[in-house]
Design a protein around this motif. Sequence first.
Motif: not given
Lengths: 131, 425
Positions: A16-26
């Motif tokens: 994201t622009e706010d420097h979070e990451w997201a990772a799909v796990d199932g």
Amino acid sequence: MKELSELDFPETVRYTEDHEWAAVDGDTVRIGVSDYAQDQLGDIVYVEMPEVGDMFEKGDEFGTLESVKAVSELYLPMGGEVVAVNDALLETPESINQEPYGSWIIEIRPTDPAEYEELMNAEDYVDMLRG
Amino acid sequence: MDELRTTRLHAWHLENGANMARFGLYDMPLWYPAGAKAEHLAVIESAGVFDTSHMAVIGLQGEGARGLLQFCFTKDLDRCLGKEKSPLVAGRCVYGVFLQPDGTVIDDAIVYQLGGNDYMVVVNAGMGGIVAEHLDLHKGRASLTIIDYTDKLGKMDIQGPVAAKILEKVLRNGDEVLAGMVYFSCRGGCDGLQSPTAAALLDGTPILVSRTGYTGEFGFELFVAGENFVSLWQMVLAAGEDLGLLPCGLAARDSLRAGAVLPLSHQDIGPWLFANNPWQFALPWQEGERGFSKDFLGAAALLAATDGDHTLPFAGFDLRKITVGKDTFVTDLQGDTIGQVLTCATDMAIGRVGEMIVSAATPAAEGRPEDFKPRGLSCGFVKVRKPQAVGELVMLTDGKREIKVEIRQDIRPHRSARRPITAML
């Protein structure tokens, strides 16, 4: 401060622009902060997290990261229900500095899984950081 | 915005992975790869070295120097040393402030007497020209020369319990130079600023060694001619390598000084009355605090003031802090605003054990549990409209986060700054 080339931006997560990451796990998604964010913040000394069961919209503030430099808000990349929080970070918040992508902060069940596709991939994120 | 200035170590900071930020007019390191927490703890447990060349030095030479300082600087130079309040002499220094006639603060400073008519004043970053001009404005017919050494000298601080062991290794006859060196004294000299005692590096480079600092811990401030600065920095790092020395940035400097109840000029003291704060030792109060032992610029305004804000130290109950900004306030427990937050940092070396604050340096016999691991406590200064008793609880808020803190007399216990040098070599 590290050069961008010295920082790690895996292609297996979205940003994201706010420097979070997201990772799909199932059918759930884990959320953390990027290598760039931890390098900018310096030593992370405290993490404030929501409760399991809390509901958030995309972009909501879901917690704070406290570093030696400042208190920073965490914003949710996707809306959803919190299904887990990483309690280990209460004892060892510095693991976010050491392993930003191994140190997830919360896990959510997304309201709309398609929101993941709207997040930046590694290449777009690095382009944004380069300005 | 003015062009960003750099110190002679700027390239070294960048090459060594420092996280940089603007401080005053200078681009300075906030921390190095070890991180601010490790740097803070190094100063408590071993030592840290800080590039402080952004600070400014002013030289005053001539018959009128002492008189001018007596008028412009708050400390009474004729009554300031030790319990006896003996006069300042060559080789000693004192802390005080420069005030405007209305009793507000221009800057804080350490004033050194180097020789009979020879003084050195160390002020904050960017303040060399301003304080030199202020002194010039008030010198009248006094006979003296005022020299602004801004950016001409290199300055670094070695702070922490092993600081003397490191310094001894880089000085020629280090054991002799450091022997008997008391808190707030200096040895050696550089660039025309010469104390009565000689001091030099192993290769003969002149150096001015001052037993002072801004961390509350034992240590030294070192001054050398600009061209010798980078090599001294490298010499010190090499000498401290096996003693746990870390290069430290401004973040650790800020958290260490906050825990030591030392003010940051233009943040904790500034363009408001220098009254009702923890730093009244900077003023020449006579016994009983009824009057001053000398007249000086700002004295009348301070004595005439009957009311005003109160600046008080505080410590929190965990390490959470608030980021100080225009929307941060101090409230009472009912939520009514009672003042503002000046500094809020986290002293990473301390924690609470029952009613007590314990430091990583607290001896076990004085209450440090064997398994004590400091988690850190938020601390700093608030400026409130009415006095608050020590132990009183107040809230700090930034509109979102609210933390409860306790008004304190002191913050980090068992600081090493005043330990006799014989115990540190």
